[in-house]
Design a protein around this motif. Structure first.
Motif, PDB file in Angstrom:
ATOM      1  N   LYS A  38      14.603 -32.473 -32.590  1.00  0.00           N
ATOM      2  CA  LYS A  38      15.170 -31.172 -32.953  1.00  0.00           C
ATOM      3  C   LYS A  38      16.093 -31.295 -34.158  1.00  0.00           C
ATOM      4  CE  LYS A  38      19.133 -31.010 -29.775  1.00  0.00           C
ATOM      5  NZ  LYS A  38      19.709 -30.279 -28.632  1.00  0.00           N
ATOM      6  N   GLY A  39      16.085 -30.253 -34.978  1.00  0.00           N
ATOM      7  CA  GLY A  39      16.890 -30.242 -36.184  1.00  0.00           C
ATOM      8  C   GLY A  39      18.357 -30.001 -35.883  1.00  0.00           C
ATOM      9  N   TYR A  53       5.091 -24.938 -26.519  1.00  0.00           N
ATOM     10  CA  TYR A  53       4.392 -25.848 -27.412  1.00  0.00           C
ATOM     11  C   TYR A  53       3.220 -26.579 -26.761  1.00  0.00           C
ATOM     12  CZ  TYR A  53       8.285 -24.447 -30.191  1.00  0.00           C
ATOM     13  OH  TYR A  53       9.190 -23.668 -30.858  1.00  0.00           O
ATOM     14  N   LEU A  54       3.250 -26.768 -25.458  1.00  0.00           N
ATOM     15  CA  LEU A  54       2.067 -27.352 -24.816  1.00  0.00           C
ATOM     16  C   LEU A  54       0.889 -26.371 -24.796  1.00  0.00           C
ATOM     17  CD1 LEU A  54       3.541 -29.519 -21.926  1.00  0.00           C
ATOM     18  CD2 LEU A  54       2.547 -30.279 -24.077  1.00  0.00           C
ATOM     19  N   PRO A  55       1.090 -25.085 -24.458  1.00  0.00           N
ATOM     20  CA  PRO A  55      -0.023 -24.139 -24.613  1.00  0.00           C
ATOM     21  C   PRO A  55      -0.526 -24.060 -26.054  1.00  0.00           C
ATOM     22  CG  PRO A  55       1.679 -23.185 -23.241  1.00  0.00           C
ATOM     23  CD  PRO A  55       2.252 -24.452 -23.804  1.00  0.00           C
ATOM     24  N   THR A 101      11.657 -28.350 -36.930  1.00  0.00           N
ATOM     25  CA  THR A 101      11.641 -28.828 -35.549  1.00  0.00           C
ATOM     26  C   THR A 101      10.284 -28.585 -34.914  1.00  0.00           C
ATOM     27  OG1 THR A 101      14.020 -28.545 -35.204  1.00  0.00           O
ATOM     28  CG2 THR A 101      12.626 -28.491 -33.248  1.00  0.00           C
ATOM     29  N   ILE A 102       9.737 -27.397 -35.103  1.00  0.00           N
ATOM     30  CA  ILE A 102       8.423 -27.071 -34.541  1.00  0.00           C
ATOM     31  C   ILE A 102       7.355 -27.984 -35.124  1.00  0.00           C
ATOM     32  CG2 ILE A 102       6.628 -25.276 -34.476  1.00  0.00           C
ATOM     33  CD1 ILE A 102       8.916 -23.225 -34.294  1.00  0.00           C
ATOM     34  N   ALA A 103       7.434 -28.238 -36.422  1.00  0.00           N
ATOM     35  CA  ALA A 103       6.450 -29.121 -37.060  1.00  0.00           C
ATOM     36  C   ALA A 103       6.519 -30.515 -36.469  1.00  0.00           C
ATOM     37  CB  ALA A 103       6.696 -29.170 -38.570  1.00  0.00           C
TER      38      ALA A 103
END
Length: 316
Positions: A38-39, A53-55, A101-103
């Motif tokens: 995480k940022g 994020y798993l889905p 963070t998502i990336a």
């Protein structure tokens, strides 16, 4: 009369509906890794990874498998030798919305599929013009705007990836010095998946009057694209909070481009951050970034506390 939802090109899901789509997709990440991924000043936990994020990883997996099968079928049709061509994912959104963070989370999760694909993460910061060139062009106060990027170099990099070239190189950017690192390169070698993260990656091509040549945009090379969205007042608050946190960390380094802000008081830091936001980031958001939101395949809408509250997925 059709409702807004009926005529929208997107299907909408709340957290609970989206989380159910994970099904039995395994959790391949630990709390310690989440802390590292995480940022600064971002919020992320195991529940967010499980619910959101798993889905999303499962969806991307399905898309990737389908794209690979389509590519094999096309190669058969054209009687061409099949090359290894990566599946490219683009992630766009405002400064401070949490794209990085998502990336990084997706990079980690996608790398742990059963067949352990090679996944690379490239940020478009490396394709900004060096500061000296931005100064020459009078663009230092428009850094991050579409015109501040070496679009030709970025398009060439993506073209090499999509043509099946075994090795492609991207410039490297330093957030400490706020500039391109001379002579340093990120080598992307035989990737299965490449994540391209940047605020303006969904920009359409700029068509000039009278120009009938083929216009190509960065997003033309994407197989799947994500826009990270949030209310502007939340993004501004996150931006100010991050600026204050950086004042106490990275800005303390004498090599930092922003070292001059290291000793600002809380009040001065907030005012400076708001001024930068208003002069540069807000303008870029409204003129360039936000208008590209509905070009994405998936929109992640974040709520007040950085957690995703709604997901919009483009209809097929």
């Amino acid at each position: 009369m059709k409702t807004k939802e009926q005529i929208s090109p997107f299907l909408s899901f709340d957290r609970e509906e989206w989380a159910e789509l994970r099904q039995s997709y395994p959790m391949e990440i630990t709390p310690g890794e989440i802390e590292r991924l995480k940022g600064l000043n971002d919020v992320l936990n195991m529940q967010e990874v499980a619910d959101i994020y798993l889905p999303l990883t499962r969806l991307i997996n399905l898309h990737t498998v389908a794209a690979q099968e389509l590519y094999r079928s096309r190669s058969t049709f054209l009687h061409t030798k099949e090359k290894k061509v990566p599946y490219i994912i683009g992630i766009a959104g405002s400064v401070a919305v949490g794209k990085s963070t998502i990336a990084r989370v997706l990079h980690t999760l996608l790398s742990r599929w059963d067949k352990h694909p090679r996944v690379d993460l490239v940020t478009t910061d490396g394709f900004l013009y060096p500061n000296a060139e931005l100064e020459r062009r009078g663009l230092m106060n428009k850094k991050g705007f579409p015109e501040s990027y070496d679009a030709r170099k970025l398009l060439s990099f993506l073209s090499e990836l999509k043509s099946g070239k075994a090795k492609a190189e991207a410039p490297v950017y330093s957030h400490l010095t706020y500039d391109i690192v001379p002579g340093e390169r990120q080598v992307v070698e035989s990737p299965d998946i490449v994540i391209i993260e940047g605020i303006n990656v969904l920009q359409p091509p700029k068509v000039q009057p009278g120009d009938d040549s083929d216009q190509v945009s960065v997003s033309d090379y994407f197989d799947f694209s994500i826009y990270v969205d949030a209310q502007e007042d939340n993004i501004l608050r996150w931006y100010v909070e991050r600026f204050k946190a950086l004042r106490e960390t990275a800005f303390q380094d004498r090599q930092s481009y922003f070292h001059k802000y290291a000793n600002l008081s809380d009040e001065e830091a907030e005012q400076t951050a708001r001024d930068i936001w208003e002069r540069i980031n807000r303008k870029n958001l409204h003129e360039n970034i936000l208008p590209t939101r509905h070009r994405a395949d998936l929109i992640l809408l974040k709520g007040d506390h950085h957690f995703v509250s709604e997901i919009k997925m483009r209809k097929i």
